[in-house]
Design a protein around this motif. Structure first.
Motif, short mmCIF file in Angstrom:
data_model
loop_
_atom_site.label_atom_id
_atom_site.label_comp_id
_atom_site.label_asym_id
_atom_site.label_seq_id
_atom_site.Cartn_x
_atom_site.Cartn_y
_atom_site.Cartn_z
N TRP A 160 0.83 -1.20 0.00
CA TRP A 160 0.00 0.00 0.00
C TRP A 160 0.87 1.25 0.00
CZ3 TRP A 160 -5.03 -0.33 -0.96
CH2 TRP A 160 -5.66 -1.57 -0.76
N VAL A 161 0.51 2.18 -0.88
CA VAL A 161 1.28 3.42 -1.03
C VAL A 161 0.33 4.60 -1.14
CG1 VAL A 161 3.22 2.26 -2.16
CG2 VAL A 161 1.35 3.18 -3.55
N ASN A 162 0.89 5.80 -0.97
CA ASN A 162 0.15 7.04 -1.24
C ASN A 162 0.31 7.37 -2.72
OD1 ASN A 162 -0.36 7.45 1.61
ND2 ASN A 162 1.74 8.17 1.80
N PRO A 187 -6.59 14.92 -4.48
CA PRO A 187 -6.82 13.98 -3.37
C PRO A 187 -5.97 12.72 -3.56
CG PRO A 187 -8.90 14.84 -4.19
CD PRO A 187 -7.84 15.29 -5.16
N VAL A 188 -5.28 12.36 -2.51
CA VAL A 188 -4.37 11.22 -2.57
C VAL A 188 -5.14 9.93 -2.32
CG1 VAL A 188 -2.42 10.10 -1.39
CG2 VAL A 188 -2.32 12.54 -1.95
N GLU A 189 -4.77 8.88 -3.05
CA GLU A 189 -5.40 7.57 -2.90
C GLU A 189 -4.41 6.59 -2.28
OE1 GLU A 189 -6.29 6.41 -6.85
OE2 GLU A 189 -7.55 8.17 -7.30
N ARG A 190 -4.95 5.66 -1.47
CA ARG A 190 -4.14 4.53 -1.05
C ARG A 190 -4.30 3.46 -2.12
NH1 ARG A 190 -4.29 1.97 4.51
NH2 ARG A 190 -2.12 1.59 4.00
N VAL A 265 -10.30 -5.44 12.05
CA VAL A 265 -9.51 -5.76 10.86
C VAL A 265 -9.27 -4.48 10.06
CG1 VAL A 265 -10.38 -8.12 10.75
CG2 VAL A 265 -11.52 -6.32 9.44
N ALA A 266 -8.23 -4.51 9.24
CA ALA A 266 -7.88 -3.37 8.40
C ALA A 266 -8.91 -3.19 7.29
CB ALA A 266 -6.49 -3.56 7.81
N PRO A 267 -9.05 -1.98 6.77
CA PRO A 267 -9.99 -1.75 5.66
C PRO A 267 -9.67 -2.57 4.42
CG PRO A 267 -9.37 0.32 6.68
CD PRO A 267 -8.48 -0.72 7.27
N GLN A 268 -8.42 -3.03 4.29
CA GLN A 268 -8.04 -3.81 3.11
C GLN A 268 -8.11 -5.31 3.37
OE1 GLN A 268 -5.80 -1.55 4.61
NE2 GLN A 268 -6.57 0.20 3.41
N HIS A 269 -8.53 -5.71 4.56
CA HIS A 269 -8.60 -7.12 4.92
C HIS A 269 -9.68 -7.83 4.09
CE1 HIS A 269 -9.12 -10.74 7.41
NE2 HIS A 269 -7.95 -10.45 7.97
N PRO A 270 -9.49 -9.09 3.72
CA PRO A 270 -10.50 -9.81 2.94
C PRO A 270 -11.90 -9.77 3.56
CG PRO A 270 -8.47 -11.07 2.99
CD PRO A 270 -8.27 -9.90 3.91
N VAL A 330 -6.20 0.03 11.93
CA VAL A 330 -5.49 -1.23 11.73
C VAL A 330 -4.79 -1.21 10.38
CG1 VAL A 330 -5.66 -3.74 11.73
CG2 VAL A 330 -7.29 -2.39 13.08
N LEU A 331 -3.50 -1.51 10.38
CA LEU A 331 -2.71 -1.50 9.16
C LEU A 331 -2.63 -2.90 8.57
CD1 LEU A 331 0.23 0.83 10.21
CD2 LEU A 331 -1.39 1.29 8.39
N MET A 332 -2.99 -3.04 7.32
CA MET A 332 -2.97 -4.34 6.66
C MET A 332 -1.55 -4.89 6.58
SD MET A 332 -5.00 -6.58 5.47
CE MET A 332 -4.47 -8.21 4.99
#
Length: 820
Positions: A160-162, A187-190, A265-270, A330-332
């Motif tokens: 994951w990056v900015n 606006p920056v995206e992850r 859980v992180a927003p990117q979690h399955p 929470v960081l994935m």
């Protein structure tokens, strides 16, 4: 002997340029390996070529130069090189602003900054100079990467990056301002991008334990590295659920397991992604989470938000249902991207539970009566309660018992974890070292063969800041696969610039080696004896350099486990309480001070301002004060003294008391300066001692036959101790005093006999109060001192009509009369 003469007026400009020209013509600071001679490798963190030196540079490089010059005076072969950390984002930004290539901008800046460094008189071996953008340098960085690739120390994965959608580039966290790209305002995206990683975690334990072998490093720096590596003992455990084969988490507090009331859980979690498929609200929440910075520090400061995923796991020991929430905190990329939440015993979890009205259970006894889970989490370790079969156990007992229970159920195991993560070295930027990988549809990622290195970065490019121009250069990017010969493409990402600064210290030892990365000369220099730089580099740069050193060792390229034996971590140069910086417009170009007062005055003022490890408020007034002292005190003293012929050696038998007094201060100064330079690194006190010596010299009457020789000795010492700090004037004055070239001088020996005092100042107290002081011989006994007191008429009134009840006599210090 007829002396050389000094000009009537101290003119630092002409004097300093004359000395620098001599150093240059004689190659005074060029060093070669001298078997049998003790070596000393002094290195100051090399600069980014931003265009001009600032006062932070002046402090760092003067401190390093002082250390190096002192060690040279002590007869060591001293390596003090300088180069340029030349790749990086600022060059790209400048290229956009000034519409010129990053390469040309960088080279112009290097030329100007080198001129400034030479004007400050730094004793660098310029024959070893290189810039990290030189292909001859990064060729070997690319070679090492290919070796690490073959050994399984590098890999590529999505991370994951900015992402700035307008500039089409990855942004560092510092470049995201209020959720927008600092330059484009978009606006920056992850976003997940494929990134190259180096397995620094393979060396985590060695990086941690190796800190114990660095007594020459400040404790606070070692603590920062220990915390960054972050070794912890805990459990990896699974909360069963049928949909996703369970949720795996890691915890260092298994004693609180019975207090888990939800998982996050992180927003990117399955689980989060699956929940969003049927919930627009959750999808919107995930989209919002994509607009924040990736950094853990940013996560810690922002408001903790969450949504119930609708999924439920089971407690691994009680089988109770445990709701699964999606948390923006929470960081994935950390662990499994999931955490167990114990609001009764973790403050973040408590605040989240309060916000969303989730249950809070206390399972650890409070240490204080006023501690209750109604007012906050109880975070201290204590006896387990409300934990079923584990009640009454302390932390260790609870840890062991719960670990055993989970292991027996196949739902947990003990595990040592590290906070340290593998090092992401990819940058979607142009001005950097190309990553030496070729991508082939048939063969996958293939390292560039050694004979094809370096993969040179094209420097004659039009750069507008949108994406990397390498992607739009088919003549460069299109190539053949080294393995199958089929059509392939070069990697267009470039290395993180920390890659270049992680091994430059080693290259300086054999800077012109062409057949290999490092040659046999590293066996002589081995490692840096003293490394000098700002404490802001305490973690990343120093950690990466330590890692690289171990990799180079394991490649058989050098010996030893650590790159830097001693570390001088500097405090900051402040202006109005804040760090001076170019971005704030107050970095302070030293050039106008050099032009007005000379380099020696600038160096002296910087060294006199504060001890190296302390931050201080910079004032240009200190430079003028230093100039006045050099002109009116040191230069003037030698100028007057040099009008007389050089005296013969001191006849110690013929010395009178005044001679001995000046010699005592002379050798006290010499002894103190040696300790301050060598052990304490307290250069401000060296200057203070030199000032005291010159003041004593000026008060000295000098009536004996040895007066001129005693003066000569005092001035030689004053010049010697000031020479690492103010080398130009010291070199000139030394030549006038001795007739010798100072570059061949050696540190003067201390005469221990001169330090012996023949008399001391003794304090007279009456009932504990100071009433008088006088000089007595060092061997004066109580009877003699009492007789002297009796002869002092100004003390008679304190004894009249009173009886002396007690006398306390401390030889060489005081006599105290108790009377009533």
């Amino acid at each position: 002997m007829v002396r050389k003469t000094l000009p009537d007026i101290y003119d630092p400009q002409s004097l300093e340029l004359e000395e620098q020209a001599r150093w240059h013509s004689q190659a005074s600071f060029k060093v070669t390996e001298q078997p049998g001679q003790e070596k000393f490798y002094c290195l100051s963190m090399f600069p980014y070529p931003s265009g001009q030196l600032h006062m932070g540079h002046v402090r760092t490089y003067t401190l390093g130069d002082v250390i190096a010059r002192f060690q040279r005076l002590n007869g060591k072969a001293v390596l003090q090189p300088m180069g340029w950390d030349a790749f990086g984002l600022p060059a790209e930004n400048a290229a956009i602003k000034h519409q010129e290539s990053p390469a040309r901008w960088t080279r112009n800046n290097i030329a100007h900054m080198k001129q400034q460094m030479q004007r400050l008189g730094f004793a660098y071996d310029w024959s070893r100079e290189f810039a990290t953008c030189d292909p001859s340098y990064y060729r070997w960085e690319q070679w090492l990467f290919t070796q690490m690739f073959r050994q399984g120390l590098v890999y590529k994965k999505a991370a994951w990056v900015n992402w700035d959608p307008v500039d089409q580039t990855v942004l560092a966290n510092e470049q995201v301002v209020d959720g927008k790209g600092w330059r484009s305002g978009a606006p920056v995206e992850r976003r997940q991008l494929a990134q190259w990683f180096v397995k620094i975690t393979d060396y985590a334990e060695e990086l941690l334990s190796g800190l114990d072998d660095l007594p020459g490093w400040p404790d606070k720096i070692k603590l920062m590295q220990r915390n960054w590596i972050g070794r912890s003992e805990g459990l990896e455990l699974t909360f069963p659920m049928p949909e996703f084969d369970g949720v795996t988490v890691y915890t260092t507090r298994p004693d609180t397991l019975m207090g888990v009331t939800y998982l996050a859980v992180a927003p990117q979690h399955p689980i989060a992604l699956k929940a969003a498929e049927t919930s627009p609200e959750i999808q919107q929440f995930l989209d919002d989470c994509q607009k924040v910075k990736v950094a853990e520090a940013e996560m810690a400061k922002m408001e903790k938000l969450g949504m119930d995923s609708g999924y439920v796991a089971r407690h691994p020991l009680t089988d109770e249902p445990i709701p699964i929430w999606i948390g923006n905190f929470v960081l994935m990329e950390y662990g499994s991207g999931a955490v167990m939440s114990v609001p009764g015993h973790d403050q973040r979890d408590w605040e989240f539970a309060q916000k969303y009205q989730l249950p809070i259970k206390q399972v650890i006894r409070s240490s204080l009566p006023e501690e209750t889970i109604a007012s906050g989490a109880i975070t201290s370790k204590n006896v387990l309660i409300n934990s079923g079969p584990f009640d009454g156990l302390d932390f260790k007992e609870g840890f062991d018992a719960i670990a055993k229970a989970l292991t027996e159920k196949g739902l947990g195991k003990r595990q040592t974890n590290y906070r340290l993560r593998d090092w992401g070295v990819s940058r979607q930027r142009y001005w950097g070292c190309p990553i030496p990988i070729i991508h082939c549809d048939q063969c996958g990622a293939v390292p560039v063969p050694e004979q094809d290195l370096p993969v040179e970065l094209p420097v004659d490019v039009q750069f507008d800041g949108v994406g990397s121009p390498l992607k739009a250069m088919p003549d460069w990017s299109k190539t053949a696969c080294p393995e199958c010969g089929g059509a392939a493409e070069r990697e267009t990402d470039t290395f993180d610039t920390f890659m270049e600064s992680s091994w430059y210290y080693a290259r300086f030892m054999s800077n012109d080696a062409d057949a290999q990365m490092l040659d046999e000369r590293v066996q002589y220099w081995q490692r840096v004896d003293h490394y000098v730089g700002g404490e802001e580099h305490a973690i990343l740069h120093l950690l990466y350099a330590r890692f690289f050193h171990k990799v180079l060792r394991d490649q058989g390229l050098l010996e030893g486990d650590e790159p830097f034996q001693n570390l001088l971590a500097l405090g900051m140069v402040l202006k109005d309480g804040s760090k001076m910086s170019k971005s704030a417009g107050d970095a302070g170009d030293p050039q106008h001070l050099i032009d007005r007062f000379g380099a020696d005055a600038v160096r002296m003022a910087m060294m006199f301002a504060a001890p190296p490890d302390q931050s201080f408020e910079w004032s240009e007034n200190g430079v003028e004060s230093a100039f006045k002292w050099l002109r009116s005190k040191l230069y003037a003293a030698v100028y007057e003294h040099a009008k007389m012929p050089k005296p013969l050696a001191i006849d110690f038998v013929a010395l009178d008391d005044d001679d001995k007094a000046l010699r005592r201060v002379t050798h006290e100064t010499l002894s103190k300066a040696f300790d301050d330079f060598n052990r304490r690194l307290a250069f401000n006190t060296v200057i203070a001692a030199a000032m005291t010596l010159v003041n004593t010299f000026q008060k000295y009457k000098g009536r004996s036959s040895q007066a001129q020789a005693v003066r000569q000795e005092a001035l030689e010492v004053a010049v010697m101790v000031m020479s690492p700090i103010a080398p130009h004037i010291s070199s000139k004055l030394w030549e006038v005093l001795t007739g010798d070239d100072f570059t061949r001088a050696r540190w003067l020996p201390t005469d221990d006999q001169a330090l012996v005092k023949s008399s001391v100042e003794l304090v007279v107290q009456i009932n504990g109060k100071l009433r008088a002081k006088f000089e007595v011989s060092v061997d004066a006994d109580e009877a003699l001192v009492r007789q002297r007191v009796k002869e002092m008429q100004n003390l008679d009134s304190y004894f009249e009509g009173k009886t002396v009840r007690k006398v306390i006599f401390v030889p060489k210090k005081l006599i105290n009369f108790v009377v009533n």
